[in-house]
Design a protein around this motif. Structure first.
Motif, PDB file in Angstrom:
ATOM      1  N   ALA A 118      -2.528   1.757  -1.729  1.00 45.97           N
ATOM      2  CA  ALA A 118      -1.443   0.786  -1.904  1.00 45.97           C
ATOM      3  C   ALA A 118      -1.904  -0.625  -1.564  1.00 45.97           C
ATOM      4  N   LEU A 119      -2.692  -0.757  -0.510  1.00 50.93           N
ATOM      5  CA  LEU A 119      -3.187  -2.072  -0.098  1.00 50.93           C
ATOM      6  C   LEU A 119      -4.196  -2.638  -1.095  1.00 50.93           C
ATOM      7  N   ALA A 120      -4.834  -1.758  -1.888  1.00 49.87           N
ATOM      8  CA  ALA A 120      -5.836  -2.210  -2.860  1.00 49.87           C
ATOM      9  C   ALA A 120      -5.197  -2.850  -4.089  1.00 49.87           C
ATOM     10  N   ALA A 121      -3.901  -2.654  -4.280  1.00 49.36           N
ATOM     11  CA  ALA A 121      -3.215  -3.246  -5.434  1.00 49.36           C
ATOM     12  C   ALA A 121      -3.035  -4.746  -5.217  1.00 49.36           C
ATOM     13  N   VAL A 122      -2.826  -5.455  -6.303  1.00 50.04           N
ATOM     14  CA  VAL A 122      -2.611  -6.902  -6.214  1.00 50.04           C
ATOM     15  C   VAL A 122      -1.176  -7.213  -6.625  1.00 50.04           C
ATOM     16  N   ASP A 123      -0.713  -8.380  -6.196  1.00 50.36           N
ATOM     17  CA  ASP A 123       0.602  -8.903  -6.595  1.00 50.36           C
ATOM     18  C   ASP A 123       1.772  -8.051  -6.111  1.00 50.36           C
ATOM     19  N   ASN A 124       1.606  -7.316  -5.026  1.00 56.18           N
ATOM     20  CA  ASN A 124       2.731  -6.614  -4.411  1.00 56.18           C
ATOM     21  C   ASN A 124       2.917  -7.197  -3.011  1.00 56.18           C
ATOM     22  N   PRO A 125       3.988  -7.948  -2.783  1.00 58.93           N
ATOM     23  CA  PRO A 125       4.158  -8.618  -1.494  1.00 58.93           C
ATOM     24  C   PRO A 125       4.470  -7.682  -0.339  1.00 58.93           C
ATOM     25  N   PHE A 126       4.888  -6.453  -0.636  1.00 59.01           N
ATOM     26  CA  PHE A 126       5.199  -5.496   0.427  1.00 59.01           C
ATOM     27  C   PHE A 126       4.754  -4.110  -0.029  1.00 59.01           C
ATOM     28  N   PRO A 127       3.443  -3.831   0.048  1.00 58.11           N
ATOM     29  CA  PRO A 127       2.890  -2.646  -0.612  1.00 58.11           C
ATOM     30  C   PRO A 127       3.110  -1.324   0.106  1.00 58.11           C
ATOM     31  N   THR A 128       3.280  -1.338   1.425  1.00 55.37           N
ATOM     32  CA  THR A 128       3.270  -0.042   2.111  1.00 55.37           C
ATOM     33  C   THR A 128       3.983  -0.086   3.460  1.00 55.37           C
ATOM     34  N   ILE A 129       4.526   1.070   3.833  1.00 56.81           N
ATOM     35  CA  ILE A 129       5.119   1.310   5.151  1.00 56.81           C
ATOM     36  C   ILE A 129       4.408   2.509   5.766  1.00 56.81           C
ATOM     37  N   ALA A 130       4.007   2.395   7.022  1.00 60.66           N
ATOM     38  CA  ALA A 130       3.426   3.526   7.747  1.00 60.66           C
ATOM     39  C   ALA A 130       4.375   3.917   8.875  1.00 60.66           C
ATOM     40  N   VAL A 131       4.795   5.173   8.876  1.00 62.79           N
ATOM     41  CA  VAL A 131       5.718   5.688   9.903  1.00 62.79           C
ATOM     42  C   VAL A 131       4.894   6.484  10.909  1.00 62.79           C
ATOM     43  N   LEU A 132       4.932   6.068  12.157  1.00 66.69           N
ATOM     44  CA  LEU A 132       4.047   6.640  13.178  1.00 66.69           C
ATOM     45  C   LEU A 132       4.763   7.685  14.031  1.00 66.69           C
ATOM     46  N   GLY A 133       3.966   8.610  14.564  1.00 66.63           N
ATOM     47  CA  GLY A 133       4.462   9.606  15.502  1.00 66.63           C
ATOM     48  C   GLY A 133       4.152   9.213  16.937  1.00 66.63           C
ATOM     49  N   CYS A 134       4.040   7.916  17.171  1.00 66.53           N
ATOM     50  CA  CYS A 134       3.745   7.351  18.494  1.00 66.53           C
ATOM     51  C   CYS A 134       4.317   5.943  18.502  1.00 66.53           C
ATOM     52  N   GLY A 135       4.092   5.203  19.582  1.00 68.17           N
ATOM     53  CA  GLY A 135       4.531   3.818  19.613  1.00 68.17           C
ATOM     54  C   GLY A 135       3.751   2.973  18.621  1.00 68.17           C
ATOM     55  N   VAL A 136       4.364   1.898  18.125  1.00 66.10           N
ATOM     56  CA  VAL A 136       3.681   1.073  17.121  1.00 66.10           C
ATOM     57  C   VAL A 136       2.547   0.252  17.726  1.00 66.10           C
ATOM     58  N   ASP A 137       2.395   0.277  19.038  1.00 62.29           N
ATOM     59  CA  ASP A 137       1.270  -0.386  19.688  1.00 62.29           C
ATOM     60  C   ASP A 137       0.126   0.581  19.968  1.00 62.29           C
ATOM     61  N   VAL A 138       0.264   1.826  19.518  1.00 57.75           N
ATOM     62  CA  VAL A 138      -0.763   2.857  19.730  1.00 57.75           C
ATOM     63  C   VAL A 138      -1.404   3.181  18.385  1.00 57.75           C
ATOM     64  N   VAL A 139      -2.711   2.995  18.278  1.00 56.10           N
ATOM     65  CA  VAL A 139      -3.411   3.277  17.025  1.00 56.10           C
ATOM     66  C   VAL A 139      -3.871   4.729  17.032  1.00 56.10           C
ATOM     67  N   TYR A 140      -3.316   5.504  16.115  1.00 53.54           N
ATOM     68  CA  TYR A 140      -3.683   6.919  16.017  1.00 53.54           C
ATOM     69  C   TYR A 140      -3.696   7.332  14.561  1.00 53.54           C
ATOM     70  N   PRO A 141      -4.827   7.933  14.106  1.00 58.33           N
ATOM     71  CA  PRO A 141      -6.076   8.145  14.828  1.00 58.33           C
ATOM     72  C   PRO A 141      -6.828   6.827  15.052  1.00 58.33           C
ATOM     73  N   ALA A 142      -7.662   6.798  16.082  1.00 56.03           N
ATOM     74  CA  ALA A 142      -8.315   5.553  16.493  1.00 56.03           C
ATOM     75  C   ALA A 142      -9.177   4.959  15.393  1.00 56.03           C
ATOM     76  N   GLU A 143      -9.773   5.809  14.548  1.00 53.84           N
ATOM     77  CA  GLU A 143     -10.649   5.293  13.492  1.00 53.84           C
ATOM     78  C   GLU A 143      -9.883   4.565  12.395  1.00 53.84           C
ATOM     79  N   ASN A 144      -8.554   4.617  12.434  1.00 57.02           N
ATOM     80  CA  ASN A 144      -7.747   3.894  11.451  1.00 57.02           C
ATOM     81  C   ASN A 144      -7.366   2.494  11.920  1.00 57.02           C
ATOM     82  N   ARG A 145      -8.072   1.968  12.915  1.00 62.05           N
ATOM     83  CA  ARG A 145      -7.755   0.657  13.479  1.00 62.05           C
ATOM     84  C   ARG A 145      -7.702  -0.429  12.393  1.00 62.05           C
ATOM     85  N   ARG A 146      -8.713  -0.482  11.533  1.00 65.44           N
ATOM     86  CA  ARG A 146      -8.745  -1.514  10.489  1.00 65.44           C
ATOM     87  C   ARG A 146      -7.564  -1.347   9.530  1.00 65.44           C
ATOM     88  N   LEU A 147      -7.293  -0.120   9.145  1.00 62.90           N
ATOM     89  CA  LEU A 147      -6.168   0.148   8.245  1.00 62.90           C
ATOM     90  C   LEU A 147      -4.849  -0.229   8.914  1.00 62.90           C
TER      91      LEU A 147
END
Length: 219
Positions: A118-147
């Motif tokens: 979704a992020l690879a597309a162009v011209d979409n001002p709001f391409p994606t929502i990620a719903v987490l099973g933890c707090g939004v300040d917790v990166v899980y899995p850790a290797e998805n930090r950049r994403l």
């Protein structure tokens, strides 16, 4: 009855909370660019209000618009095949390119790949929502930090769990109702019979939403 009980519990917690504690929580949220969106707020997702017992509060990092255009959940297994990976990336990119907002769970496998597509597309001002099973300040899995950071920059990270909440196994089946509840429909890309993706699919059906599945091979 359950809503009355929740309201009573929330009132007791509020009455017992010290003003200093509340101030520290709000300061922490401000430092980490976390916003609380309450049921009834203008930017609380309209589709989510239609499910049974929608979350009273959503914690968000990023930008949550008042109108989410064509939200579609894309779900699938953590342990996916090369075919599943390819289809997830391609379909998410193509959906996003025509204005769909891809909703996923930011887990290993299909979820993360759908967000990347979704992020690879162009011209979409709001391409994606990620719903987490933890707090939004917790990166899980850790290797998805950049994403995680890329989603926060152009879409939104969302959770019903307060900041600092760890990713406990029991949180993920519960959050799946939010993935489907945010969405007009859910698309199962690839999943075994026993999987979190099918929990989401069943939640979507219970909510009266459409469920689709990718057959294989389509290419």
């Amino acid at each position: 009855e359950l809503n009355q009980r929740d309201a009573g519990l929330n009132r007791q917690l509020y009455e017992k909370a010290e003003e200093g504690y509340i101030d520290r929580c709000l300061a922490y949220m401000e430092r980490h660019k976390i916003q609380g969106v309450l049921l009834g707020d203008a930017n609380y997702p309209k589709l989510l209000t239609q499910i049974h017992r929608p979350p009273t509060c959503l914690y968000v990092r990023g930008r949550l618009p008042e109108v989410i255009h064509l939200p579609i959940a894309m779900i699938g297994s953590r342990n996916c095949s090369e075919y599943g990976k390819r289809v997830a990336m391609t379909m998410a990119r193509d959906f996003s390119s025509v204005g769909v907002c891809v909703v996923s769970g930011l887990a290993h496998g299909i979820d993360g790949l759908c967000a990347k597509g979704a992020l690879a597309a162009v011209d979409n001002p709001f391409p994606t929502i990620a719903v987490l099973g933890c707090g939004v300040d917790v990166v899980y899995p850790a290797e998805n930090r950049r994403l995680y950071e890329d989603i926060a920059a152009t879409g939104v990270l969302l959770s019903e769990y307060p900041p600092g909440t760890e990713p406990l196994p029991g949180h993920f089946p519960v959050r799946n109702r939010i993935i489907s509840g945010l969405s007009l429909a859910s698309l199962v890309v690839e999943a075994p019979v026993r999987s979190g993706a099918l929990i989401t699919a069943h939640a979507a059906l219970d909510q009266g939403r459409d469920v689709f599945a990718v057959p294989g091979p389509i290419d």
